[in-house]
Write a protein that holds these residues in place. Structure first.
Motif, short mmCIF file in Angstrom:
data_model
loop_
_atom_site.label_atom_id
_atom_site.label_comp_id
_atom_site.label_asym_id
_atom_site.label_seq_id
_atom_site.Cartn_x
_atom_site.Cartn_y
_atom_site.Cartn_z
N PHE A 1 0.81 -1.21 0.00
CA PHE A 1 0.00 0.00 0.00
C PHE A 1 0.85 1.27 0.00
O PHE A 1 0.37 2.34 0.34
N ARG A 2 2.11 1.17 -0.44
CA ARG A 2 2.97 2.34 -0.56
C ARG A 2 3.72 2.26 -1.88
O ARG A 2 3.76 1.23 -2.53
N ASN A 3 4.34 3.37 -2.27
CA ASN A 3 5.14 3.42 -3.49
C ASN A 3 4.35 2.95 -4.71
O ASN A 3 4.78 2.09 -5.48
N HIS A 4 3.16 3.54 -4.90
CA HIS A 4 2.31 3.17 -6.02
C HIS A 4 2.96 3.58 -7.35
O HIS A 4 3.65 4.60 -7.43
N ARG A 5 2.72 2.78 -8.38
CA ARG A 5 3.30 3.04 -9.69
C ARG A 5 2.21 3.13 -10.74
O ARG A 5 1.20 2.45 -10.66
N ILE A 6 2.46 3.96 -11.77
CA ILE A 6 1.57 4.00 -12.93
C ILE A 6 1.94 2.84 -13.84
O ILE A 6 3.10 2.68 -14.22
N VAL A 7 0.95 2.01 -14.19
CA VAL A 7 1.26 0.82 -14.99
C VAL A 7 0.61 0.83 -16.37
O VAL A 7 0.91 -0.03 -17.19
N GLY A 8 -0.26 1.81 -16.64
CA GLY A 8 -0.85 1.86 -17.97
C GLY A 8 -2.19 2.55 -18.00
O GLY A 8 -2.73 2.96 -16.97
N ASP A 9 -2.71 2.69 -19.21
CA ASP A 9 -4.00 3.33 -19.43
C ASP A 9 -5.13 2.40 -18.98
O ASP A 9 -5.11 1.20 -19.24
N ILE A 10 -6.14 2.98 -18.32
CA ILE A 10 -7.25 2.17 -17.78
C ILE A 10 -7.95 1.38 -18.87
O ILE A 10 -8.18 0.17 -18.72
N ILE A 38 -15.65 5.67 -15.81
CA ILE A 38 -16.49 4.49 -15.60
C ILE A 38 -17.36 4.26 -16.83
O ILE A 38 -17.51 3.13 -17.32
N TRP A 39 -17.91 5.34 -17.34
CA TRP A 39 -18.74 5.26 -18.55
C TRP A 39 -17.93 4.70 -19.71
O TRP A 39 -18.39 3.84 -20.45
N ARG A 40 -16.69 5.16 -19.87
CA ARG A 40 -15.85 4.68 -20.97
C ARG A 40 -15.49 3.21 -20.78
O ARG A 40 -15.47 2.44 -21.76
N VAL A 41 -15.20 2.81 -19.55
CA VAL A 41 -14.89 1.41 -19.28
C VAL A 41 -16.09 0.52 -19.61
O VAL A 41 -15.95 -0.55 -20.21
N ALA A 42 -17.28 0.98 -19.24
CA ALA A 42 -18.50 0.20 -19.49
C ALA A 42 -18.71 -0.03 -20.98
O ALA A 42 -19.26 -1.06 -21.39
N ARG A 43 -18.28 0.93 -21.81
CA ARG A 43 -18.43 0.78 -23.27
C ARG A 43 -17.36 -0.13 -23.85
O ARG A 43 -17.47 -0.59 -24.98
N THR A 44 -16.32 -0.40 -23.07
CA THR A 44 -15.23 -1.25 -23.53
C THR A 44 -15.45 -2.71 -23.13
O THR A 44 -15.12 -3.63 -23.88
#
Length: 235
Positions: A3-12, A46-52
């Motif tokens: 729960f520390r040192n969070h990293r960006i891993v990519g586009d949702i 959330i709306w964009r994820v739901a369309r995917t």
């Protein structure tokens, strides 16, 4: 990690599509900084994820009211998950369950072992604000079930991101008290770890993130390995 040192891993959207194509049963999206920052999860993505996606997905992040949950579900999520907001206002669980049904209401529990006791932690999305909630994990699990939670996700913080396996002892202890679906979270590093948590802790589902984000394990390979290990998975 832990729960520390969070990293960006990519586009949702790219990750969501990837995991959908690999055969994920369900996806969970956590806006981990929403509660500590006093805001609610952004409905636009959330709306964009739901369309995917054409598989169920759950959303968590600062959902503090029935109206906010309604907006998240209306945007396309199948479930909403609450954690710190439930600790702030336990009656929220009752209200959400009564309005949407227990099947839509997931309670996440971030738990740490302190002095031999399992303790619920709050505001875990911010390493500067994280604190002990003053609640025993097992007792809190009893309460959220009484209030109408339809599912519990136990995040074992000491195991999170380490990839050395789930906290079987803690999950097994909660399994004895949990009468709704129990999801294990924190510690997956291999298919063997996931098989172990199903066999030993008798959980209903296992959640993993970093091991998939890194590409060290794919969902397709995991499904194949679980079948070889005798663990039943959906076709």
């Amino acid at each position: 990690m832990r729960f520390r040192n969070h990293r960006i891993v990519g586009d949702i959207l790219e990750l969501a599509a990837r995991y959908r194509d690999e055969g994920a049963d369900e996806l969970v999206f956590y806006d981990i900084s929403a509660s500590p920052e006093g805001r609610s999860v952004d409905r636009a993505w959330i709306w964009r994820v739901a369309r995917t996606l054409d598989i169920p997905f759950c959303v968590a992040g600062g959902i503090r009211s029935v109206s906010e949950a309604d907006e998240v579900l209306a945007a396309g999520a199948e479930k909403i998950s609450i954690n710190s907001p439930a600790l702030e206002d336990p009656d929220l669980i009752n209200a959400l369950s009564e309005r949407f049904g227990a099947q839509c209401v997931v309670v996440g529990i971030d738990s740490e072992t302190v002095g031999g006791e399992y303790r619920v932690q709050q505001y875990t999305g911010d390493s500067l604000r994280i604190r002990d909630s003053g609640r025993n994990t097992l007792d809190w699990a009893d309460e959220v079930q009484r209030r109408g939670a339809g599912e519990i996700v136990l995040n074992c913080m000491a195991s999170d991101g380490v990839r050395q396996g789930y906290d079987i002892a803690q999950l097994s202890a909660l399994r004895k008290r949990c009468h709704v679906p129990l999801v294990a979270s924190g510690g997956a590093g291999s298919a063997a770890h996931i098989a172990e948590v199903f066999r030993t802790a008798n959980v209903d589902a296992a959640l993993a993130a970093s091991v998939f984000h890194s590409g060290e394990l794919t969902i397709a390979n995991l499904r194949r390995e679980l079948r070889l290990l005798g663990i039943e998975v959906r076709p």
